[in-house]
Design an enzyme around this catalytic site. Structure first.
Site, PDB file in Angstrom:
ATOM      1  N   GLY A  12       0.731  -1.163  -0.040  1.00 39.87           N
ATOM      2  CA  GLY A  12       0.170  -0.523  -0.341  1.00 39.87           C
ATOM      3  C   GLY A  12       1.165   0.858   0.488  1.00 39.87           C
ATOM      4  N   GLU A  37      13.436  -3.423  12.099  1.00 40.69           N
ATOM      5  CA  GLU A  37      12.919  -2.127  13.248  1.00 40.69           C
ATOM      6  C   GLU A  37      13.081  -1.782  14.109  1.00 40.69           C
ATOM      7  OE1 GLU A  37       9.518  -0.271  13.091  1.00 40.69           O
ATOM      8  OE2 GLU A  37       9.077  -0.542  10.726  1.00 40.69           O
ATOM      9  N   ASP A  66       9.337   4.955   7.510  1.00 35.88           N
ATOM     10  CA  ASP A  66       8.501   5.154   9.469  1.00 35.88           C
ATOM     11  C   ASP A  66       7.342   5.452   9.653  1.00 35.88           C
ATOM     12  OD1 ASP A  66       8.340   2.860  10.586  1.00 35.88           O
ATOM     13  OD2 ASP A  66       9.309   4.245  12.579  1.00 35.88           O
ATOM     14  N   SER A  67       6.618   5.144   9.696  1.00 33.72           N
ATOM     15  CA  SER A  67       5.039   6.255   9.650  1.00 33.72           C
ATOM     16  C   SER A  67       4.229   5.417  10.964  1.00 33.72           C
ATOM     17  CB  SER A  67       4.191   6.309   8.811  1.00 33.72           C
ATOM     18  OG  SER A  67       4.811   6.275   7.653  1.00 33.72           O
ATOM     19  N   ASP A 145      -6.073   2.985   8.189  1.00 33.01           N
ATOM     20  CA  ASP A 145      -7.263   4.279   7.189  1.00 33.01           C
ATOM     21  C   ASP A 145      -9.117   4.648   7.153  1.00 33.01           C
ATOM     22  OD1 ASP A 145      -4.960   4.901   5.801  1.00 33.01           O
ATOM     23  OD2 ASP A 145      -4.921   3.534   3.994  1.00 33.01           O
TER      24      ASP A 145
HETATM   25  P1  ITT Z   1       7.551  -1.824   6.282  1.00 32.67           P
HETATM   26  O1  ITT Z   1       7.841  -2.781   5.803  1.00 32.67           O
HETATM   27  O2  ITT Z   1       7.281  -0.324   5.535  1.00 32.67           O
HETATM   28  O3  ITT Z   1       8.126  -0.562   8.065  1.00 32.67           O
HETATM   29  P2  ITT Z   1       4.865  -1.164   7.650  1.00 32.67           P
HETATM   30  O4  ITT Z   1       3.460  -1.714   7.497  1.00 32.67           O
HETATM   31  O5  ITT Z   1       5.416  -2.050   8.865  1.00 32.67           O
HETATM   32  O6  ITT Z   1       5.642  -1.329   6.632  1.00 32.67           O
HETATM   33  P3  ITT Z   1       5.467   1.170   9.348  1.00 32.67           P
HETATM   34  O7  ITT Z   1       6.295   0.480  10.146  1.00 32.67           O
HETATM   35  O8  ITT Z   1       5.672   2.681   8.754  1.00 32.67           O
HETATM   36  O9  ITT Z   1       5.366   0.071   8.666  1.00 32.67           O
HETATM   37  O10 ITT Z   1       4.325   1.871  10.331  1.00 32.67           O
HETATM   38  C1  ITT Z   1       3.099   1.227  11.592  1.00 32.67           C
HETATM   39  C2  ITT Z   1       2.080   1.195  11.218  1.00 32.67           C
HETATM   40  O11 ITT Z   1       1.352   2.306  10.695  1.00 32.67           O
HETATM   41  C3  ITT Z   1       1.654   0.154  10.321  1.00 32.67           C
HETATM   42  O12 ITT Z   1       0.649  -1.305  11.080  1.00 32.67           O
HETATM   43  C4  ITT Z   1       0.807   0.448   9.098  1.00 32.67           C
HETATM   44  O13 ITT Z   1       0.076  -0.517   8.807  1.00 32.67           O
HETATM   45  C5  ITT Z   1       0.419   2.025   9.925  1.00 32.67           C
HETATM   46  N1  ITT Z   1       0.284   2.812   8.558  1.00 32.67           N
HETATM   47  C6  ITT Z   1       1.321   3.383   8.435  1.00 32.67           C
HETATM   48  N2  ITT Z   1       1.289   4.546   7.607  1.00 32.67           N
HETATM   49  C7  ITT Z   1      -0.128   3.849   7.607  1.00 32.67           C
HETATM   50  C8  ITT Z   1      -1.072   4.899   6.371  1.00 32.67           C
HETATM   51  O14 ITT Z   1      -0.888   6.336   5.767  1.00 32.67           O
HETATM   52  N3  ITT Z   1      -2.340   4.493   6.642  1.00 32.67           N
HETATM   53  C9  ITT Z   1      -2.699   3.476   7.789  1.00 32.67           C
HETATM   54  N4  ITT Z   1      -1.920   2.881   8.396  1.00 32.67           N
HETATM   55  C10 ITT Z   1      -0.581   3.690   8.356  1.00 32.67           C
END
Ligand code: ITT
Length: 188
Positions: A12, A37, A66-67, A145
């Site tokens: 996504g 991480e 990282d979000s 989301d």
């Molecule tokens: P990576 O492989 O890029 O690390 P990830 O899904 O583990 O992918 P993150 O650690 O950045 O990504 O995300 C932390 C959580 O926040 C994870 O459960 C994501 O699904 C959620 N998240 C991150 N960005 C989001 C967005 O734009 N909308 C909704 N949820 C989000």
């Protein structure tokens, strides 16, 4: 035309970045590297550590990000723990934690690192304020989301197309900052 790697296991995220960066003439390829991480207090610290790991493994320019979702009534939780919390309790768990809470303000943040084989790392951030919905809505997007409504819309991110989400999102803001810098510094 430039091609860079986007290191992520999250399809996504990749699709959002691909759509946005296309507009800047920057092509991205998804690379799902095995980077654990690290624990850290801020998203910037986490992503910088990840980028340093990635630099050891790659000989191409890349981005990694990282979000996290920061909820005011929960003192910023889940924040840097967003991934773990999503796996354990999901959107439903967050809604339960907020069941009696009036102030549902929250924000999403992204810290994005760009890395180059010469060792340079540059960090960009993006933030969108909004609120947590009272129930899950929408089938698009991923992660949190379905429960996040950005300021300026009545829709959750999961009710939006990728293009609409990119008009608002934390990720899109960080990506735009990155793209402007990249085109200026690395050249068109
Ligand atoms: P990576 O492989 O890029 O690390 P990830 O899904 O583990 O992918 P993150 O650690 O950045 O990504 O995300 C932390 C959580 O926040 C994870 O459960 C994501 O699904 C959620 N998240 C991150 N960005 C989001 C967005 O734009 N909308 C909704 N949820 C989000």
């Amino acid at each position: 035309m430039h091609t860079i790697l986007f290191i992520t296991g999250n399809r996504g995220k990749f699709l959002e970045a691909q759509r946005l960066l296309q507009g800047f003439g920057i092509m991205v390829e998804q690379a799902d590297l095995d980077i654990v991480e690290p624990q850290a207090e801020t998203l910037e610290e986490v992503v910088e550590k990840c980028a340093k790991e990635a630099l050891k493994m790659l000989e191409k320019s890349f981005i990694i990000e990282d979000s996290g979702l920061f909820i005011k009534a929960l003192n910023g939780f889940p924040g840097v723990y967003s991934s773990y919390v999503y796996e354990k309790i999901g959107c439903e768990g967050i809604l339960k934690l907020l069941s009696d809470v009036r102030d549902r303000s929250a924000y999403f943040m992204t810290a994005l690192a760009y890395g180059e084989p010469n060792g340079e790392i540059k960090i960009f951030t993006g933030r969108i304020d909004g609120e947590i919905a009272v129930e899950k809505r929408g089938a698009g997007g991923f992660g949190y989301d379905p429960i996040f409504i950005p300021l300026g819309s009545n829709l959750t991110f999961a009710e939006m197309s990728i293009e609409e989400k990119n008009l608002f999102s934390h990720r899109a803001k960080a990506l735009r900052e990155f793209a402007s810098w990249f085109l200026e510094h690395v050249g068109k």
